[in-house]
Design an enzyme around this catalytic site. Sequence first.
Site, PDB file in Angstrom:
ATOM      1  N   GLU A 129     -10.948  -5.699   8.303  1.00  0.00           N
ATOM      2  CA  GLU A 129     -10.361  -4.388   8.033  1.00  0.00           C
ATOM      3  C   GLU A 129     -10.754  -4.005   6.611  1.00  0.00           C
ATOM      4  OE1 GLU A 129      -6.090  -4.507   8.187  1.00  0.00           O
ATOM      5  OE2 GLU A 129      -5.878  -2.406   7.615  1.00  0.00           O
TER       6      GLU A 129
ATOM      7  N   ASN B  78       0.804  -1.233   0.000  1.00  0.00           N
ATOM      8  CA  ASN B  78       0.000   0.000   0.000  1.00  0.00           C
ATOM      9  C   ASN B  78       0.835   1.281   0.000  1.00  0.00           C
ATOM     10  OD1 ASN B  78       0.677  -0.683   2.676  1.00  0.00           O
ATOM     11  ND2 ASN B  78      -1.045   0.465   3.485  1.00  0.00           N
TER      12      ASN B  78
ATOM     13  N   GLU C 253       4.324  -5.027  12.261  1.00  0.00           N
ATOM     14  CA  GLU C 253       3.542  -3.803  12.014  1.00  0.00           C
ATOM     15  C   GLU C 253       2.296  -4.248  11.264  1.00  0.00           C
ATOM     16  OE1 GLU C 253       4.161  -0.518  12.702  1.00  0.00           O
ATOM     17  OE2 GLU C 253       6.030  -0.870  13.765  1.00  0.00           O
TER      18      GLU C 253
ATOM     19  N   GLY D 297       2.395  -5.911   7.424  1.00  0.00           N
ATOM     20  CA  GLY D 297       1.356  -6.569   6.630  1.00  0.00           C
ATOM     21  C   GLY D 297       0.155  -6.897   7.490  1.00  0.00           C
ATOM     22  N   SER D 298      -0.565  -7.918   7.086  1.00  0.00           N
ATOM     23  CA  SER D 298      -1.821  -8.240   7.770  1.00  0.00           C
ATOM     24  C   SER D 298      -1.583  -9.079   9.036  1.00  0.00           C
ATOM     25  CB  SER D 298      -2.708  -9.038   6.812  1.00  0.00           C
ATOM     26  OG  SER D 298      -2.032 -10.216   6.435  1.00  0.00           O
TER      27      SER D 298
ATOM     28  N   CYS E 124      -2.918   1.751   6.430  1.00  0.00           N
ATOM     29  CA  CYS E 124      -3.098   0.936   7.647  1.00  0.00           C
ATOM     30  C   CYS E 124      -3.721   1.727   8.787  1.00  0.00           C
ATOM     31  CB  CYS E 124      -1.767   0.343   8.081  1.00  0.00           C
ATOM     32  SG  CYS E 124      -0.512   1.595   8.368  1.00  0.00           S
TER      33      CYS E 124
END
Length: 453
Positions: A330, A113, A208, A186-187, A242
Site C-alpha cells: 500500500e 493519518n 478497519e 491500522g495496517s 486509507c
Amino acid sequence: MFSELLNLQREFFLSGKTKSYAFRMKQLTLLCETINRYENEIIEALYQDLGKSSFEAYLTEIGVVKKEIKDIKKYLKRYMKPQRVQHGIALFKAKSMLFQEPYGTVLIIAPWNYPFQLAIAPLIGAIAAGNTAVIKVSEYAMHTEKILVKMIEETFSEEYIKVITGGVNESQELLSEHFDYIFFTGSPAVGKIVMKNASEHLTPVTLELGGKSPAIIEDVKDIALISKRIAYGKFINAGQTCIAPDYIWVKEELKDSLIQGLKEAITLFFGNDPINHEDYPKIINQKHHDRLIHLIEDKKVVFGGNYNEIKISPTICDNVSWDDKMMQEEIFGPILPIMSYKKLDEVIKTLKKKDKPLALYLFTEKKNIKKKIVQELSFGGATINDTLMHFANENLPFGGVGNSGMGAYHGKHSFYTFSHAKGVVDRSTNIDVTLRYMPTSDTNIKIIKKLMK
Ligand code: NAD
C-alpha cells in the site's frame, strides 16, 4: 500495567450508569462542546503533526466527527428502543424482542493519518451504545495525542473514558487485557496481531484496515473533471488516506489525456511548487518519508518526483507494472502509479485474484459497466465517477472486507457495531400448544412437518 484501569472501567460499567439514554446523550453533548472549545488547538496540532491546512483539518477531521455526533444524537432514542420482531406460528403465543446492549469496556486503537477523527469517530459509537472506552492513540501524531489526552481528561473520568499514550509496547499491554470489544484502525499486519490477541479472550473485533485501492478509468465524459476528482482523493493529506486511490488502471487510449488532466489538476490545487505550498501536507515522519522515496523509480516519473526533508511532491509514475516496488505494498503517500489496459475483462480477472481492497473507484458513464464491476468485484466500498465520497455518506457502513478488514461503522452502523443484539422470546403461560412434548405420535409429527414448512 492496565489491569487497574480496566477494573475501574468494568466496575463503572457494571454500575449501569452508562446505559441510560440521558447519560449517553449528555456525554455526546459534552464531547461536542469539548471539541468546539479545543477547535483551534486541534487544528494547530494537526498542522504540527501532518502540515494539514485549517481547511483540511476541519473538513476531514473536526467537521466529520461533529456531524457524526449530531447524527447519532438525532436517532439515538430510536436505535436504543427494543424492537419487536416477527416469529412463526410454531412460537404461538409469545412476544419476540431484540434488545441492543453495550458490550462493556471497549478498546479503540487509532492510527496517525487522521489522528483526531479516527480516535473520536469510534468513540462516538462506543458512547452512544453505552460502553466505557480506553483509546490508544498513535504515537506518531504526537501533538494530536497531547490534545486528545487533555480534552478527554478534562471532560470524562478515567473510569469512563481514558486515553493511553505510548507505542507498540503500550498497545501490546492493552491487547493482553480482557476487553469486551476491540475496534482497531491500522495496517493489515497489525490487524492480524490484534485479532490473535483478541482470540485469547474471545473478544469480538472490528478491523478497519487498508490496502491497495484501485481507480479504474473505462470511459470519460469530462477528463478535466475526473482528473480533479482523482487528484483530490489521492493528494489530500499527501496521499496518507486509507481510501485514497492507490493506483490508476486506465483504458489505453485515455492514458495521455488523463496524465495531462492530472498534471493540470495538481497545479491548480498546489501551484507549480507543491512542496512549498502551505496547503500541501507533509509526510508523518522520517521512516515513512524514506519508505516512500524508496518506492519512486526515477525513470517512471512523469510529474513531480521531487521532495524536501518533510514533504514529497505529488508524483505521477507512468508505465508501471505489477512487478514494480510501488505495486508491492500500500503506497500511503503522494505517489500515483498509472497502468493501462486494453480490455476491462483483463482488469476484472486480475483484481479478482488480488486482496480485496478497502475502496474501489470506477470512472464510466455506462450503466452495464457499473453493474458488472459492482457485481463481480469485492471491495469495502466504492464511489463511481469520483473518489472518497462513499465515506461521506453516514448512511453507508464504512469498512473493509477480507484483507482490508471486517466490520463497519459510521452513523447507525457505529451504534450497532458497539452493541450486542440480544434476542428474547417472551412466552405466554395462558396457552400451551402441547405438540412438541413427549411422547411423540405420528399425528404430531405430521402437524409439526406442516408447521415447520
Ligand atoms: P499501524 O497498524 O502501524 O498502527 C496502528 C496502531 O497500532 C497504532 O496506534 C500503533 O501504535 C499500534 N501498533 C503498531 N504496531 C503494533 C504492534 N506490533 N502491536 C500492537 N499495536 C501496534 O498503522 P498506521 O501506520 O498507524 O496506519 C496506516 C495503516 O492504517 C494503513 O494500512 C492504512 O490504510 C490503515 N488505515 C485504515 C483506515 C480505515 O479506516 N480502514 C484508516 C486509516 C488508516
